[in-house]
Design a protein around this motif. Structure first.
Motif, PDB file in Angstrom:
ATOM      1  N   VAL A  48       0.851  -1.183   0.000  1.00  0.00           N
ATOM      2  CA  VAL A  48       0.000   0.000   0.000  1.00  0.00           C
ATOM      3  C   VAL A  48       0.893   1.242   0.000  1.00  0.00           C
ATOM      4  O   VAL A  48       2.082   1.156   0.331  1.00  0.00           O
ATOM      5  CB  VAL A  48      -0.934   0.005   1.234  1.00  0.00           C
ATOM      6  CG1 VAL A  48      -1.882  -1.182   1.198  1.00  0.00           C
ATOM      7  CG2 VAL A  48      -0.148   0.040   2.522  1.00  0.00           C
ATOM      8  N   PRO A  49       0.353   2.399  -0.378  1.00  0.00           N
ATOM      9  CA  PRO A  49       1.160   3.624  -0.287  1.00  0.00           C
ATOM     10  C   PRO A  49       1.650   3.833   1.143  1.00  0.00           C
ATOM     11  O   PRO A  49       0.986   3.448   2.112  1.00  0.00           O
ATOM     12  CB  PRO A  49       0.178   4.725  -0.701  1.00  0.00           C
ATOM     13  CG  PRO A  49      -0.843   4.032  -1.534  1.00  0.00           C
ATOM     14  CD  PRO A  49      -0.975   2.659  -0.940  1.00  0.00           C
ATOM     15  N   LEU A  50       2.802   4.458   1.253  1.00  0.00           N
ATOM     16  CA  LEU A  50       3.411   4.706   2.552  1.00  0.00           C
ATOM     17  C   LEU A  50       3.600   6.203   2.748  1.00  0.00           C
ATOM     18  O   LEU A  50       3.948   6.913   1.803  1.00  0.00           O
ATOM     19  CB  LEU A  50       4.769   4.016   2.653  1.00  0.00           C
ATOM     20  CG  LEU A  50       4.810   2.516   2.366  1.00  0.00           C
ATOM     21  CD1 LEU A  50       6.251   2.030   2.303  1.00  0.00           C
ATOM     22  CD2 LEU A  50       4.030   1.752   3.413  1.00  0.00           C
ATOM     23  N   ARG A  51       3.370   6.704   3.967  1.00  0.00           N
ATOM     24  CA  ARG A  51       3.613   8.111   4.260  1.00  0.00           C
ATOM     25  C   ARG A  51       4.681   8.198   5.347  1.00  0.00           C
ATOM     26  O   ARG A  51       4.719   7.390   6.271  1.00  0.00           O
ATOM     27  CB  ARG A  51       2.331   8.821   4.673  1.00  0.00           C
ATOM     28  CG  ARG A  51       1.865   8.509   6.044  1.00  0.00           C
ATOM     29  CD  ARG A  51       0.624   9.308   6.439  1.00  0.00           C
ATOM     30  NE  ARG A  51       0.255   9.016   7.797  1.00  0.00           N
ATOM     31  CZ  ARG A  51      -0.313   7.901   8.215  1.00  0.00           C
ATOM     32  NH1 ARG A  51      -0.593   6.952   7.353  1.00  0.00           N
ATOM     33  NH2 ARG A  51      -0.608   7.725   9.485  1.00  0.00           N
ATOM     34  N   ARG A  52       5.542   9.204   5.196  1.00  0.00           N
ATOM     35  CA  ARG A  52       6.630   9.383   6.158  1.00  0.00           C
ATOM     36  C   ARG A  52       6.122  10.164   7.356  1.00  0.00           C
ATOM     37  O   ARG A  52       5.467  11.192   7.220  1.00  0.00           O
ATOM     38  CB  ARG A  52       7.800  10.120   5.521  1.00  0.00           C
ATOM     39  CG  ARG A  52       9.010  10.204   6.406  1.00  0.00           C
ATOM     40  CD  ARG A  52      10.185  10.808   5.685  1.00  0.00           C
ATOM     41  NE  ARG A  52       9.783  11.977   4.937  1.00  0.00           N
ATOM     42  CZ  ARG A  52      10.065  13.221   5.276  1.00  0.00           C
ATOM     43  NH1 ARG A  52      10.770  13.468   6.341  1.00  0.00           N
ATOM     44  NH2 ARG A  52       9.651  14.226   4.543  1.00  0.00           N
ATOM     45  N   GLU A  53       6.412   9.645   8.522  1.00  0.00           N
ATOM     46  CA  GLU A  53       6.153  10.334   9.776  1.00  0.00           C
ATOM     47  C   GLU A  53       7.420  10.228  10.599  1.00  0.00           C
ATOM     48  O   GLU A  53       7.753   9.162  11.116  1.00  0.00           O
ATOM     49  CB  GLU A  53       4.962   9.721  10.514  1.00  0.00           C
ATOM     50  CG  GLU A  53       3.635  10.067   9.874  1.00  0.00           C
ATOM     51  CD  GLU A  53       2.452   9.754  10.764  1.00  0.00           C
ATOM     52  OE1 GLU A  53       2.641   9.528  11.976  1.00  0.00           O
ATOM     53  OE2 GLU A  53       1.337   9.731  10.229  1.00  0.00           O
ATOM     54  N   GLY A  54       8.138  11.337  10.656  1.00  0.00           N
ATOM     55  CA  GLY A  54       9.414  11.343  11.382  1.00  0.00           C
ATOM     56  C   GLY A  54      10.430  10.453  10.695  1.00  0.00           C
ATOM     57  O   GLY A  54      10.721  10.625   9.518  1.00  0.00           O
ATOM     58  N   ASP A  55      10.918   9.459  11.419  1.00  0.00           N
ATOM     59  CA  ASP A  55      11.952   8.569  10.874  1.00  0.00           C
ATOM     60  C   ASP A  55      11.378   7.235  10.410  1.00  0.00           C
ATOM     61  O   ASP A  55      12.108   6.249  10.310  1.00  0.00           O
ATOM     62  CB  ASP A  55      13.061   8.357  11.901  1.00  0.00           C
ATOM     63  CG  ASP A  55      12.558   7.664  13.162  1.00  0.00           C
ATOM     64  OD1 ASP A  55      11.325   7.586  13.354  1.00  0.00           O
ATOM     65  OD2 ASP A  55      13.400   7.206  13.957  1.00  0.00           O
ATOM     66  N   ARG A  56      10.055   7.198  10.113  1.00  0.00           N
ATOM     67  CA  ARG A  56       9.416   5.945   9.682  1.00  0.00           C
ATOM     68  C   ARG A  56       8.468   6.219   8.515  1.00  0.00           C
ATOM     69  O   ARG A  56       7.947   7.315   8.376  1.00  0.00           O
ATOM     70  CB  ARG A  56       8.589   5.350  10.815  1.00  0.00           C
ATOM     71  CG  ARG A  56       9.380   5.011  12.049  1.00  0.00           C
ATOM     72  CD  ARG A  56       8.520   4.418  13.104  1.00  0.00           C
ATOM     73  NE  ARG A  56       7.886   3.209  12.563  1.00  0.00           N
ATOM     74  CZ  ARG A  56       7.004   2.488  13.203  1.00  0.00           C
ATOM     75  NH1 ARG A  56       6.629   2.825  14.406  1.00  0.00           N
ATOM     76  NH2 ARG A  56       6.477   1.425  12.659  1.00  0.00           N
ATOM     77  N   PHE A  57       8.264   5.195   7.717  1.00  0.00           N
ATOM     78  CA  PHE A  57       7.209   5.220   6.704  1.00  0.00           C
ATOM     79  C   PHE A  57       6.093   4.313   7.213  1.00  0.00           C
ATOM     80  O   PHE A  57       6.328   3.163   7.553  1.00  0.00           O
ATOM     81  CB  PHE A  57       7.721   4.723   5.352  1.00  0.00           C
ATOM     82  CG  PHE A  57       8.404   5.786   4.546  1.00  0.00           C
ATOM     83  CD1 PHE A  57       7.658   6.721   3.848  1.00  0.00           C
ATOM     84  CD2 PHE A  57       9.775   5.853   4.490  1.00  0.00           C
ATOM     85  CE1 PHE A  57       8.281   7.710   3.104  1.00  0.00           C
ATOM     86  CE2 PHE A  57      10.403   6.838   3.744  1.00  0.00           C
ATOM     87  CZ  PHE A  57       9.655   7.769   3.052  1.00  0.00           C
ATOM     88  N   LEU A  58       4.892   4.857   7.274  1.00  0.00           N
ATOM     89  CA  LEU A  58       3.741   4.112   7.775  1.00  0.00           C
ATOM     90  C   LEU A  58       2.764   3.820   6.638  1.00  0.00           C
ATOM     91  O   LEU A  58       2.607   4.640   5.727  1.00  0.00           O
ATOM     92  CB  LEU A  58       3.035   4.916   8.866  1.00  0.00           C
ATOM     93  CG  LEU A  58       3.903   5.279  10.068  1.00  0.00           C
ATOM     94  CD1 LEU A  58       3.130   6.182  11.021  1.00  0.00           C
ATOM     95  CD2 LEU A  58       4.382   4.027  10.773  1.00  0.00           C
ATOM     96  N   PRO A  59       2.089   2.679   6.685  1.00  0.00           N
ATOM     97  CA  PRO A  59       1.142   2.330   5.619  1.00  0.00           C
ATOM     98  C   PRO A  59      -0.088   3.230   5.631  1.00  0.00           C
ATOM     99  O   PRO A  59      -0.563   3.632   6.698  1.00  0.00           O
ATOM    100  CB  PRO A  59       0.769   0.884   5.923  1.00  0.00           C
ATOM    101  CG  PRO A  59       1.067   0.692   7.361  1.00  0.00           C
ATOM    102  CD  PRO A  59       2.176   1.636   7.709  1.00  0.00           C
ATOM    103  N   GLU A  60      -0.568   3.543   4.444  1.00  0.00           N
ATOM    104  CA  GLU A  60      -1.836   4.262   4.288  1.00  0.00           C
ATOM    105  C   GLU A  60      -2.877   3.220   3.910  1.00  0.00           C
ATOM    106  O   GLU A  60      -2.914   2.757   2.784  1.00  0.00           O
ATOM    107  CB  GLU A  60      -1.727   5.315   3.195  1.00  0.00           C
ATOM    108  CG  GLU A  60      -0.799   6.456   3.544  1.00  0.00           C
ATOM    109  CD  GLU A  60      -0.749   7.512   2.460  1.00  0.00           C
ATOM    110  OE1 GLU A  60      -1.251   7.279   1.346  1.00  0.00           O
ATOM    111  OE2 GLU A  60      -0.199   8.585   2.730  1.00  0.00           O
ATOM    112  N   GLY A  61      -3.692   2.858   4.851  1.00  0.00           N
ATOM    113  CA  GLY A  61      -4.686   1.816   4.598  1.00  0.00           C
ATOM    114  C   GLY A  61      -4.109   0.443   4.858  1.00  0.00           C
ATOM    115  O   GLY A  61      -3.039   0.300   5.445  1.00  0.00           O
TER     116      GLY A  61
END
Length: 79
Positions: A48-61
């Motif tokens: 799934v698309p990933l968004r960066r939050e700080g020093d991590r990429f988190l999944p979108e959905g």
């Protein structure tokens, strides 16, 4: 804005640890991966698309797979 990473980053797990095989030039792959941290979003080839939050990429959905079964039945598998 984001970057289409395709198979250079197959999934969020490719952002951690050494480059997964097959990799022609692991050192060059790590340098490429470092440049991805400059983008707020990534579009991996098999995740799934990933968004960066700080020093991590988190999944979108969440990833899911819909399977068509005989007689019109459907099954959704959440990954």
């Amino acid at each position: 804005m984001g970057v289409l990473a395709s198979d250079a980053v197959k999934s969020r797990f490719d952002l951690e640890g050494p480059p997964a095989p097959p990799c022609l030039d692991p050192e060059r792959a790590l340098k490429s991966r470092e440049r991805l941290w400059g983008f707020p979003r990534l579009f991996p080839g098999h995740d799934v698309p990933l968004r960066r939050e700080g020093d991590r990429f988190l999944p979108e959905g969440e990833a899911c797979l819909e399977v068509a079964l005989p007689h019109g039945a459907k099954l959704t598998l959440k990954l």
